[in-house]
Design a protein around this motif. Structure first.
Motif, PDB file in Angstrom:
ATOM      1  N   ALA A  29       0.835  -1.210   0.000  1.00  0.00           N
ATOM      2  CA  ALA A  29       0.000   0.000   0.000  1.00  0.00           C
ATOM      3  C   ALA A  29       0.866   1.254   0.000  1.00  0.00           C
ATOM      4  O   ALA A  29       1.922   1.306   0.629  1.00  0.00           O
ATOM      5  N   GLY A  30       0.415   2.257  -0.719  1.00  0.00           N
ATOM      6  CA  GLY A  30       1.140   3.515  -0.769  1.00  0.00           C
ATOM      7  C   GLY A  30       0.924   4.222  -2.085  1.00  0.00           C
ATOM      8  O   GLY A  30       0.319   3.668  -3.013  1.00  0.00           O
ATOM      9  N   PRO A  31       1.423   5.443  -2.210  1.00  0.00           N
ATOM     10  CA  PRO A  31       1.199   6.224  -3.430  1.00  0.00           C
ATOM     11  C   PRO A  31       2.048   5.790  -4.608  1.00  0.00           C
ATOM     12  O   PRO A  31       1.791   6.202  -5.738  1.00  0.00           O
ATOM     13  N   ILE A  32       3.083   4.966  -4.376  1.00  0.00           N
ATOM     14  CA  ILE A  32       3.962   4.532  -5.455  1.00  0.00           C
ATOM     15  C   ILE A  32       4.144   3.018  -5.380  1.00  0.00           C
ATOM     16  O   ILE A  32       4.522   2.479  -4.344  1.00  0.00           O
ATOM     17  N   HIS A  33       3.864   2.346  -6.477  1.00  0.00           N
ATOM     18  CA  HIS A  33       4.059   0.899  -6.596  1.00  0.00           C
ATOM     19  C   HIS A  33       5.080   0.666  -7.705  1.00  0.00           C
ATOM     20  O   HIS A  33       4.952   1.218  -8.797  1.00  0.00           O
ATOM     21  N   ALA A  34       6.084  -0.145  -7.439  1.00  0.00           N
ATOM     22  CA  ALA A  34       7.106  -0.423  -8.448  1.00  0.00           C
ATOM     23  C   ALA A  34       7.485  -1.897  -8.365  1.00  0.00           C
ATOM     24  O   ALA A  34       7.735  -2.421  -7.286  1.00  0.00           O
ATOM     25  N   TRP A  35       7.507  -2.549  -9.518  1.00  0.00           N
ATOM     26  CA  TRP A  35       7.914  -3.949  -9.546  1.00  0.00           C
ATOM     27  C   TRP A  35       8.552  -4.283 -10.885  1.00  0.00           C
ATOM     28  O   TRP A  35       8.390  -3.563 -11.865  1.00  0.00           O
ATOM     29  N   ARG A  36       9.300  -5.394 -10.895  1.00  0.00           N
ATOM     30  CA  ARG A  36       9.971  -5.859 -12.103  1.00  0.00           C
ATOM     31  C   ARG A  36       9.770  -7.364 -12.257  1.00  0.00           C
ATOM     32  O   ARG A  36       9.709  -8.097 -11.261  1.00  0.00           O
ATOM     33  N   LEU A  37       9.664  -7.808 -13.484  1.00  0.00           N
ATOM     34  CA  LEU A  37       9.684  -9.238 -13.780  1.00  0.00           C
ATOM     35  C   LEU A  37      11.137  -9.617 -14.050  1.00  0.00           C
ATOM     36  O   LEU A  37      11.728  -9.193 -15.037  1.00  0.00           O
ATOM     37  N   VAL A  38      11.708 -10.396 -13.140  1.00  0.00           N
ATOM     38  CA  VAL A  38      13.097 -10.833 -13.243  1.00  0.00           C
ATOM     39  C   VAL A  38      13.125 -12.340 -13.442  1.00  0.00           C
ATOM     40  O   VAL A  38      12.456 -13.079 -12.715  1.00  0.00           O
ATOM     41  N   VAL A  39      13.871 -12.792 -14.418  1.00  0.00           N
ATOM     42  CA  VAL A  39      13.992 -14.218 -14.710  1.00  0.00           C
ATOM     43  C   VAL A  39      15.466 -14.606 -14.692  1.00  0.00           C
ATOM     44  O   VAL A  39      16.357 -13.750 -14.669  1.00  0.00           O
ATOM     45  N   THR A  40      15.707 -15.908 -14.691  1.00  0.00           N
ATOM     46  CA  THR A  40      17.068 -16.434 -14.799  1.00  0.00           C
ATOM     47  C   THR A  40      17.302 -16.866 -16.239  1.00  0.00           C
ATOM     48  O   THR A  40      16.480 -17.575 -16.825  1.00  0.00           O
ATOM     49  N   ARG A  41      18.401 -16.422 -16.808  1.00  0.00           N
ATOM     50  CA  ARG A  41      18.722 -16.764 -18.192  1.00  0.00           C
ATOM     51  C   ARG A  41      20.094 -17.417 -18.247  1.00  0.00           C
ATOM     52  O   ARG A  41      21.047 -16.925 -17.613  1.00  0.00           O
ATOM     53  N   ASP A  42      20.194 -18.522 -18.981  1.00  0.00           N
ATOM     54  CA  ASP A  42      21.489 -19.190 -19.087  1.00  0.00           C
ATOM     55  C   ASP A  42      22.268 -18.665 -20.287  1.00  0.00           C
ATOM     56  O   ASP A  42      21.822 -17.749 -20.994  1.00  0.00           O
ATOM     57  N   GLU A  43      23.415 -19.239 -20.524  1.00  0.00           N
ATOM     58  CA  GLU A  43      24.336 -18.716 -21.535  1.00  0.00           C
ATOM     59  C   GLU A  43      23.802 -18.844 -22.956  1.00  0.00           C
ATOM     60  O   GLU A  43      24.245 -18.116 -23.853  1.00  0.00           O
ATOM     61  N   VAL A  44      22.845 -19.754 -23.172  1.00  0.00           N
ATOM     62  CA  VAL A  44      22.305 -19.918 -24.525  1.00  0.00           C
ATOM     63  C   VAL A  44      20.928 -19.286 -24.676  1.00  0.00           C
ATOM     64  O   VAL A  44      20.289 -19.430 -25.712  1.00  0.00           O
ATOM     65  N   GLY A  45      20.467 -18.574 -23.624  1.00  0.00           N
ATOM     66  CA  GLY A  45      19.220 -17.827 -23.729  1.00  0.00           C
ATOM     67  C   GLY A  45      17.995 -18.485 -23.154  1.00  0.00           C
ATOM     68  O   GLY A  45      16.899 -17.927 -23.234  1.00  0.00           O
ATOM     69  N   HIS A  46      18.106 -19.679 -22.551  1.00  0.00           N
ATOM     70  CA  HIS A  46      16.944 -20.317 -21.929  1.00  0.00           C
ATOM     71  C   HIS A  46      16.545 -19.536 -20.679  1.00  0.00           C
ATOM     72  O   HIS A  46      17.403 -19.075 -19.914  1.00  0.00           O
ATOM     73  N   LEU A  47      15.233 -19.394 -20.457  1.00  0.00           N
ATOM     74  CA  LEU A  47      14.713 -18.615 -19.342  1.00  0.00           C
ATOM     75  C   LEU A  47      14.053 -19.499 -18.299  1.00  0.00           C
ATOM     76  O   LEU A  47      13.444 -20.517 -18.627  1.00  0.00           O
ATOM     77  N   SER A  48      14.171 -19.074 -17.054  1.00  0.00           N
ATOM     78  CA  SER A  48      13.503 -19.742 -15.945  1.00  0.00           C
ATOM     79  C   SER A  48      12.943 -18.669 -15.033  1.00  0.00           C
ATOM     80  O   SER A  48      13.650 -17.738 -14.647  1.00  0.00           O
ATOM     81  N   THR A  49      11.654 -18.763 -14.682  1.00  0.00           N
ATOM     82  CA  THR A  49      11.036 -17.789 -13.788  1.00  0.00           C
ATOM     83  C   THR A  49      11.094 -18.293 -12.356  1.00  0.00           C
ATOM     84  O   THR A  49      11.482 -19.422 -12.087  1.00  0.00           O
ATOM     85  N   GLY A  50      10.685 -17.446 -11.425  1.00  0.00           N
ATOM     86  CA  GLY A  50      10.673 -17.841 -10.020  1.00  0.00           C
ATOM     87  C   GLY A  50       9.523 -18.764  -9.680  1.00  0.00           C
ATOM     88  O   GLY A  50       9.416 -19.225  -8.543  1.00  0.00           O
ATOM     89  N   ASN A  51       8.647 -19.022 -10.645  1.00  0.00           N
ATOM     90  CA  ASN A  51       7.475 -19.856 -10.382  1.00  0.00           C
ATOM     91  C   ASN A  51       7.531 -21.181 -11.136  1.00  0.00           C
ATOM     92  O   ASN A  51       6.504 -21.782 -11.425  1.00  0.00           O
TER      93      ASN A  51
END
Length: 286
Positions: free
Chosen positions: A149-171
């Motif tokens: 709660a508050g007047p400012i909300h800030a978030w980012r989608l951060v994933v894990t990426r390996d050396e060949v570009g494969h992605l893994s999320t936190g979920n």
């Protein structure tokens, strides 16, 4: 994963309220020639312990790695008149490019969104109830930031990426995690700031753009308690800091540039922070 922000665009078109009463003198951009003169190296180099303390205050350096955008950044502002909207987007581009952030070309697909709403809490509550796709794949920490709660909300989608570009999320399914190749790095896919319009009134586009840069491109946040170790645009909305910084500070720029000029994105966050602090005081990353 960029497309997750499209539903936020549609919702914000109805929920965001233009700042119709903003004063031109307070929020008009300065001439572009002045903005183009950003000096990323800074004029006064801080002692390394001061730089390290500042980094610890505004970033979580112990949990994983420091995330940064790898794909070109494309900012989009919603909820402001066109003259302010374009000026803030331009400011984000100017500061980002000066710090070696790859910026998208004109008419790119937005992956950094700044929304000015009549009531940020109400907008986020509506988004949550509607299952807005802007929250897809966010981990618990990002969800906590989004819904605090508050007047400012800030978030980012951060994933894990390996050396060949494969992605893994936190979920990912813990029983069937994706197979990753070699070393991995934390990568920011998109970032969002939702701000009450009343807190933006009286702030310049330079201040708002620079604040957004630190919240999204760096993932920095004002300390929960106490003041920041050095002057920082992250103090823009701190009632105990008067007057607030007029623009991004040397310490802020040092962190931003250090993060995006980091040579080894595969180290742990504490090691990355140490190397960045060295560059902030005129040393080199090894």
């Amino acid at each position: 994963m960029r497309c997750c922000l499209n539903s936020l665009v549609l919702l914000s078109a109805f929920a965001a309220v233009p700042v119709a009463h903003a004063q031109d003198g307070a929020t008009s951009p300065r001439p572009p020639a002045q903005d183009g003169g950003i000096v990323v190296t800074g004029k006064a180099q801080p002692p390394i312990k001061k730089a390290q303390r500042y980094i610890r205050q505004v970033l979580d350096t112990e949990d994983g790695q420091l995330a940064r955008f790898v794909d070109p950044v494309c900012p989009l502002v919603l909820g402001l008149p066109a003259r302010f909207k374009g000026a803030i987007e331009d400011r984000v581009r100017i500061v980002g490019a000066a710090a070696s952030v790859r910026m998208g070309k004109d008419k790119c697909e937005p992956n950094l969104m700044i929304v000015f709403a009549d009531n940020a809490d109400s907008l986020l509550d509506t988004m949550r109830k509607q299952g807005n796709a802007a929250f897809t794949n966010l981990d618990d920490n990002a969800l906590r930031d989004a819904f605090a709660a508050g007047p400012i909300h800030a978030w980012r989608l951060v994933v894990t990426r390996d050396e060949v570009g494969h992605l893994s999320t936190g979920n990912d399914d813990p029983d069937y995690p994706p197979v990753m190749e070699g070393e991995t790095q934390a990568v920011t896919i998109n970032a969002v700031v939702v701000m009450d319009r009343h807190v933006a009134l009286g702030k310049s586009v330079r201040q708002l753009g620079d604040y957004v840069v630190m919240r999204t491109l760096v993932g920095a946040r004002p300390p929960a308690k106490g003041s920041i170790a050095s002057a920082s645009i992250l103090s823009l909305f701190d009632p105990n800091v008067a007057p607030p910084p007029a623009e991004i500070t040397d310490m802020d720029i040092g962190l931003l540039a250090g993060l995006y000029r980091m040579r080894n994105p595969y180290e742990q966050g504490s090691d990355q922070a140490y190397r960045i602090s060295r560059t902030m005081v005129g040393g080199k990353q090894h």
